[in-house]
Structure formats: C-alpha cells, structure tokens
Design a protein around this motif. Structure first.
Motif, PDB file in Angstrom:
ATOM      1  N   GLU A  78       0.832  -1.208   0.000  1.00  0.00           N
ATOM      2  CA  GLU A  78       0.000   0.000   0.000  1.00  0.00           C
ATOM      3  C   GLU A  78       0.866   1.256   0.000  1.00  0.00           C
ATOM      4  OE1 GLU A  78      -3.729   2.011   2.503  1.00  0.00           O
ATOM      5  OE2 GLU A  78      -2.869   0.086   3.149  1.00  0.00           O
ATOM      6  N   ALA A  79       1.970   1.226   0.758  1.00  0.00           N
ATOM      7  CA  ALA A  79       2.897   2.363   0.788  1.00  0.00           C
ATOM      8  C   ALA A  79       3.568   2.557  -0.572  1.00  0.00           C
ATOM      9  CB  ALA A  79       3.945   2.155   1.872  1.00  0.00           C
ATOM     10  N   ILE A  80       3.929   1.457  -1.221  1.00  0.00           N
ATOM     11  CA  ILE A  80       4.536   1.549  -2.553  1.00  0.00           C
ATOM     12  C   ILE A  80       3.547   2.145  -3.542  1.00  0.00           C
ATOM     13  CG2 ILE A  80       5.326   0.141  -4.507  1.00  0.00           C
ATOM     14  CD1 ILE A  80       6.662  -1.711  -2.422  1.00  0.00           C
ATOM     15  N   GLU A  81       2.303   1.727  -3.449  1.00  0.00           N
ATOM     16  CA  GLU A  81       1.273   2.289  -4.328  1.00  0.00           C
ATOM     17  C   GLU A  81       1.124   3.790  -4.089  1.00  0.00           C
ATOM     18  OE1 GLU A  81      -3.111   1.042  -6.029  1.00  0.00           O
ATOM     19  OE2 GLU A  81      -2.495   0.311  -4.047  1.00  0.00           O
ATOM     20  N   ARG A  82       1.197   4.208  -2.822  1.00  0.00           N
ATOM     21  CA  ARG A  82       1.116   5.635  -2.509  1.00  0.00           C
ATOM     22  C   ARG A  82       2.315   6.385  -3.080  1.00  0.00           C
ATOM     23  NH1 ARG A  82      -1.911   7.276   1.573  1.00  0.00           N
ATOM     24  NH2 ARG A  82      -3.115   5.508   0.818  1.00  0.00           N
ATOM     25  N   TYR A  83       3.498   5.788  -2.957  1.00  0.00           N
ATOM     26  CA  TYR A  83       4.720   6.377  -3.528  1.00  0.00           C
ATOM     27  C   TYR A  83       4.561   6.581  -5.033  1.00  0.00           C
ATOM     28  CZ  TYR A  83       9.450   6.264  -5.524  1.00  0.00           C
ATOM     29  OH  TYR A  83      10.578   6.524  -6.258  1.00  0.00           O
ATOM     30  N   LEU A  84       4.040   5.567  -5.704  1.00  0.00           N
ATOM     31  CA  LEU A  84       3.867   5.647  -7.160  1.00  0.00           C
ATOM     32  C   LEU A  84       2.810   6.685  -7.533  1.00  0.00           C
ATOM     33  CD1 LEU A  84       4.038   1.831  -7.999  1.00  0.00           C
ATOM     34  CD2 LEU A  84       5.817   3.549  -8.362  1.00  0.00           C
ATOM     35  N   GLU A  85       1.762   6.794  -6.728  1.00  0.00           N
ATOM     36  CA  GLU A  85       0.743   7.822  -6.963  1.00  0.00           C
ATOM     37  C   GLU A  85       1.348   9.215  -6.880  1.00  0.00           C
ATOM     38  OE1 GLU A  85      -3.168   5.464  -5.121  1.00  0.00           O
ATOM     39  OE2 GLU A  85      -2.098   6.970  -3.942  1.00  0.00           O
ATOM     40  N   GLU A  86       2.158   9.445  -5.829  1.00  0.00           N
ATOM     41  CA  GLU A  86       2.786  10.758  -5.650  1.00  0.00           C
ATOM     42  C   GLU A  86       3.756  11.049  -6.793  1.00  0.00           C
ATOM     43  OE1 GLU A  86       2.124  13.081  -3.533  1.00  0.00           O
ATOM     44  OE2 GLU A  86       0.623  11.923  -2.451  1.00  0.00           O
ATOM     45  N   ALA A  87       4.499  10.033  -7.221  1.00  0.00           N
ATOM     46  CA  ALA A  87       5.438  10.220  -8.325  1.00  0.00           C
ATOM     47  C   ALA A  87       4.703  10.566  -9.608  1.00  0.00           C
ATOM     48  CB  ALA A  87       6.276   8.963  -8.514  1.00  0.00           C
ATOM     49  N   GLU A  88       3.571   9.918  -9.827  1.00  0.00           N
ATOM     50  CA  GLU A  88       2.770  10.190 -11.022  1.00  0.00           C
ATOM     51  C   GLU A  88       2.202  11.600 -10.998  1.00  0.00           C
ATOM     52  OE1 GLU A  88      -1.140   8.128 -11.795  1.00  0.00           O
ATOM     53  OE2 GLU A  88       0.096   7.136 -13.327  1.00  0.00           O
ATOM     54  N   LYS A  89       1.735  12.027  -9.816  1.00  0.00           N
ATOM     55  CA  LYS A  89       1.223  13.398  -9.681  1.00  0.00           C
ATOM     56  C   LYS A  89       2.322  14.416  -9.966  1.00  0.00           C
ATOM     57  CE  LYS A  89      -2.241  12.301  -6.137  1.00  0.00           C
ATOM     58  NZ  LYS A  89      -2.588  12.476  -4.698  1.00  0.00           N
ATOM     59  N   ALA A  90       3.517  14.166  -9.408  1.00  0.00           N
ATOM     60  CA  ALA A  90       4.631  15.086  -9.610  1.00  0.00           C
ATOM     61  C   ALA A  90       5.006  15.166 -11.087  1.00  0.00           C
ATOM     62  CB  ALA A  90       5.841  14.630  -8.792  1.00  0.00           C
ATOM     63  N   GLN A  91       4.947  14.037 -11.767  1.00  0.00           N
ATOM     64  CA  GLN A  91       5.277  14.003 -13.190  1.00  0.00           C
ATOM     65  C   GLN A  91       4.268  14.815 -14.000  1.00  0.00           C
ATOM     66  OE1 GLN A  91       4.735  10.298 -15.518  1.00  0.00           O
ATOM     67  NE2 GLN A  91       6.952  10.384 -15.868  1.00  0.00           N
ATOM     68  N   LYS A  92       2.991  14.689 -13.657  1.00  0.00           N
ATOM     69  CA  LYS A  92       1.949  15.433 -14.376  1.00  0.00           C
ATOM     70  C   LYS A  92       2.063  16.931 -14.117  1.00  0.00           C
ATOM     71  CE  LYS A  92      -1.451  11.708 -14.590  1.00  0.00           C
ATOM     72  NZ  LYS A  92      -2.776  11.215 -14.126  1.00  0.00           N
ATOM     73  N   ARG A  93       2.388  17.290 -12.857  1.00  0.00           N
ATOM     74  CA  ARG A  93       2.556  18.709 -12.553  1.00  0.00           C
ATOM     75  C   ARG A  93       3.712  19.295 -13.340  1.00  0.00           C
ATOM     76  NH1 ARG A  93       1.042  17.261  -7.223  1.00  0.00           N
ATOM     77  NH2 ARG A  93       3.195  16.763  -6.711  1.00  0.00           N
ATOM     78  N   LYS A  94       4.773  18.517 -13.447  1.00  0.00           N
ATOM     79  CA  LYS A  94       5.950  18.985 -14.176  1.00  0.00           C
ATOM     80  C   LYS A  94       5.623  19.159 -15.653  1.00  0.00           C
ATOM     81  CE  LYS A  94      10.821  17.850 -14.947  1.00  0.00           C
ATOM     82  NZ  LYS A  94      11.902  16.857 -14.666  1.00  0.00           N
ATOM     83  N   GLN A  95       4.864  18.215 -16.217  1.00  0.00           N
ATOM     84  CA  GLN A  95       4.511  18.281 -17.626  1.00  0.00           C
ATOM     85  C   GLN A  95       3.612  19.467 -17.932  1.00  0.00           C
ATOM     86  OE1 GLN A  95       2.757  14.425 -18.277  1.00  0.00           O
ATOM     87  NE2 GLN A  95       4.728  13.447 -18.725  1.00  0.00           N
ATOM     88  N   HIS A  96       2.710  19.780 -16.993  1.00  0.00           N
ATOM     89  CA  HIS A  96       1.771  20.877 -17.204  1.00  0.00           C
ATOM     90  C   HIS A  96       2.222  22.179 -16.556  1.00  0.00           C
ATOM     91  CE1 HIS A  96      -0.711  17.244 -17.892  1.00  0.00           C
ATOM     92  NE2 HIS A  96      -1.307  18.011 -18.785  1.00  0.00           N
ATOM     93  N   GLN A  97       3.416  22.141 -15.935  1.00  0.00           N
ATOM     94  CA  GLN A  97       3.988  23.313 -15.280  1.00  0.00           C
ATOM     95  C   GLN A  97       3.013  23.951 -14.304  1.00  0.00           C
ATOM     96  OE1 GLN A  97       5.298  25.827 -18.552  1.00  0.00           O
ATOM     97  NE2 GLN A  97       7.244  24.738 -18.658  1.00  0.00           N
TER      98      GLN A  97
END
Length: 322
Positions: A78-97
């Motif tokens: 569950e913690a790994i899934e949360r880590y991956l969720e946060e990483a995905e959010k950060a990636q999307k924020r970076k892409q959309h600035q």
C-alpha cells in the motif's frame, strides 16, 4: 527473571545459592563473514555487473523476507502504491507546469523523520562534523520532497521483492500469499508500461551470491515488519555496502520501529509500518539521500558506512562470544 523464577535481580545480575549470574542485553548480529565471503566469489561479481547494467539510471528498492503475516507485506505494498501515486502526480505537474500545492500533513511527516535522524546516537553527534553536514543535507532533501521538486520518477524506480514461501499448508499463510499476489498484480497493472514493471516479485529463495549482489546494488532496503525480533535483513544489506568493491552503491534503510535493529541503526529512516503515507515519504527521502547529484558523494556514502561500521563490529561472532 522475577516472573519465571521468583528471583529479585539487582541492576545487572542475579544472586542465587551463593552464585551470581550477570544480566545483559546482547542484540544478535548478522553473519557478516558469510556475506563477505560471498562477495569474493566470481558468481557475485558476475551478478553485480549484470545488475549494475540492468538498473543503470534507475532506483532499486529491495525487500527480502519470508511471506509471513507479521512482515507487513500488504501495508508495504500500500505504501509503494502511494509512492507511485505521488510520483505520477509530480510528473503530471511537471509536464503541465502547474504550481505546487502545500501539503501540511506531508510536511509534518517529513519533519518527524528528519527529527529522528537529527537525534540519532548522542555519542556520535559531534564526530567529524558529520551531523552538521547531514542535517544540511536533510533540510534540502525535505525541501525537495515537500515541494514536490524531486526528480525521482516512478518510471525509474524498481521495487524488487524476494518473498520466501512460508508454511504454505497453513490457511492464514495461504491467505496472505493470495492477497500479496493480487496486490502486486494490481499495482503493476496500474502503473506498469510496455517498458517498465514497477514491482519485480520473486516467490522463492535465491543463492547467497545473488542476494549479496542485490544488497550491493540496491539504493534502499525496505524492512517494515508489523512485529519482529531483530530482523537481520537490514544488517545484511549494510554488510554488502563496501565502497571499495566495483559497482557497489550507497544505500539507506527504511526501517520499522517494531524491528529490534532500530536500536543500533541510528541513521535509518524509522517509520510506523501502519502509516503508509510516512512510509511512502521515507522511500522518497531515502532515495534522495543516496541518489543523484544533490548530495555530495562522500555524504551519500556516510549514510551507509556509519551503520555498516556498527553492524560489522557487532556481528554474529561478537554476539556468540558476548
């Protein structure tokens, strides 16, 4: 002693029928000799060279344990899934600035981890100015994670599980095995791509030379039991962190507060395994401390080497003679 024998002990000894028996706390040590001998073999060198190439440019987080309900595998996943969720959010924020949104809860968790690290071992605080330097590193690492500014990408993080089967005829163990298998499949299906599988799951034991090579290459070791004795995996991981050996990289340990090893590993990232958010943050922070150019190479190795020194000094041979 009082409950079982009815004796009244003094501070460090018991006297009975004119004889004195000394009392003491002697935490069991790792079989360092076995791991170090494995690291001298050709098979180890072949495996390590292969892993160095396989995981080039990637973060490797290692988990080694029996598939046992006490090891907290569902909470870890569950913690790994949360880590991956946060990483995905950060990636999307970076892409959309997009602008960063302050997360007070996450900031609090990071500060708690940092506070534990700063306390560490009181006897070591001033030694070589290490704490002063590393506190600065932690401040920056916490800044980067809390600001979602870390460049660690979940597409470059691999979680490698070695889950050794245990008591497969017992219904409770069969149930946890099925739950873990389903959860791994769900996470890989959600976050995997054609070119990347976030969780590599090995449901068997592996030879000592291969395990030592994985310890040597991994950037972080995830040891998060719900209840445990010492847990020697955390210690074995550090034994393999010999910077004089080619392809070995520095690494840190995300460690459950319920494992006995926390009493000796003052530079580990200690978490409550039931707190999946804090565990996910600790994975972020652990990788930040041991990967990338933000942290000086010498300080990255200090994270591993200070704990390694303690583990080597207090190994199984020392424990048997104590």
């Amino acid at each position: 002693v009082i409950r079982l024998c009815g004796f009244t002990p003094e501070m460090d000894m018991v006297e009975y029928l004119g004889r004195r028996t000394r009392l003491g706390v002697y935490p069991i040590g790792a079989n360092c000799t076995d791991i170090l001998n494995n690291m001298k073999t050709d098979k180890f060198k072949e495996h390590l060279a292969s892993y160095a190439e396989e995981f080039q440019g990637k973060s490797l987080v290692l988990s080694v344990e029996r598939l046992d309900y006490s090891k907290g595998m569902p909470q870890k996943l569950e913690a790994i899934e949360r880590y991956l969720e946060e990483a995905e959010k950060a990636q999307k924020r970076k892409q959309h600035q997009e602008g960063d949104v302050e997360d007070q809860d996450r900031q609090g968790r990071l500060e708690k981890l940092k506070a534990h690290f700063e306390v560490g071992n009181p006897d070591q605080v001033e030694k070589s100015g290490f704490r002063t330097a590393m506190t600065s590193v932690w401040n920056r690492a916490v800044e980067l994670v809390s600001e979602q500014a870390e460049e660690l990408d979940h597409t470059k993080t691999v979680f490698l599980f070695i889950a050794v089967p245990s008591r497969q005829t017992v219904q409770e163990y069969k149930a946890i095995e099925e739950e873990v298998h389903k959860r791994v499949s769900t996470i890989n299906g959600r976050f995997g791509t054609v070119n990347h599988t976030p969780i590599v799951y090995i449901h068997r034991g592996i030879p000592g030379e291969e395990l030592a090579a994985l310890y040597a290459r991994a950037d972080c070791c995830l040891v998060t039991p719900l209840v445990d004795g010492m847990n020697l995996v955390a210690k074995e991981f550090l034994v393999a962190k010999d910077r004089e050996v080619e392809h070995v990289v520095p690494g840190t340990v995300v460690l459950s507060e319920f494992a006995g090893a926390t009493q000796e590993m003052f530079d580990a990232l200690v978490i409550n395994p039931y707190d999946v958010d804090a565990t996910a943050d600790a994975i972020h922070l652990g990788l930040e401390l041991t990967k990338g150019d933000r942290v000086d190479k010498h300080l990255r190795w200090e994270v591993s080497e200070r704990m390694r020194h303690v583990v080597l000094a207090n190994d199984a041979v020392w424990w048997a003679a104590a």
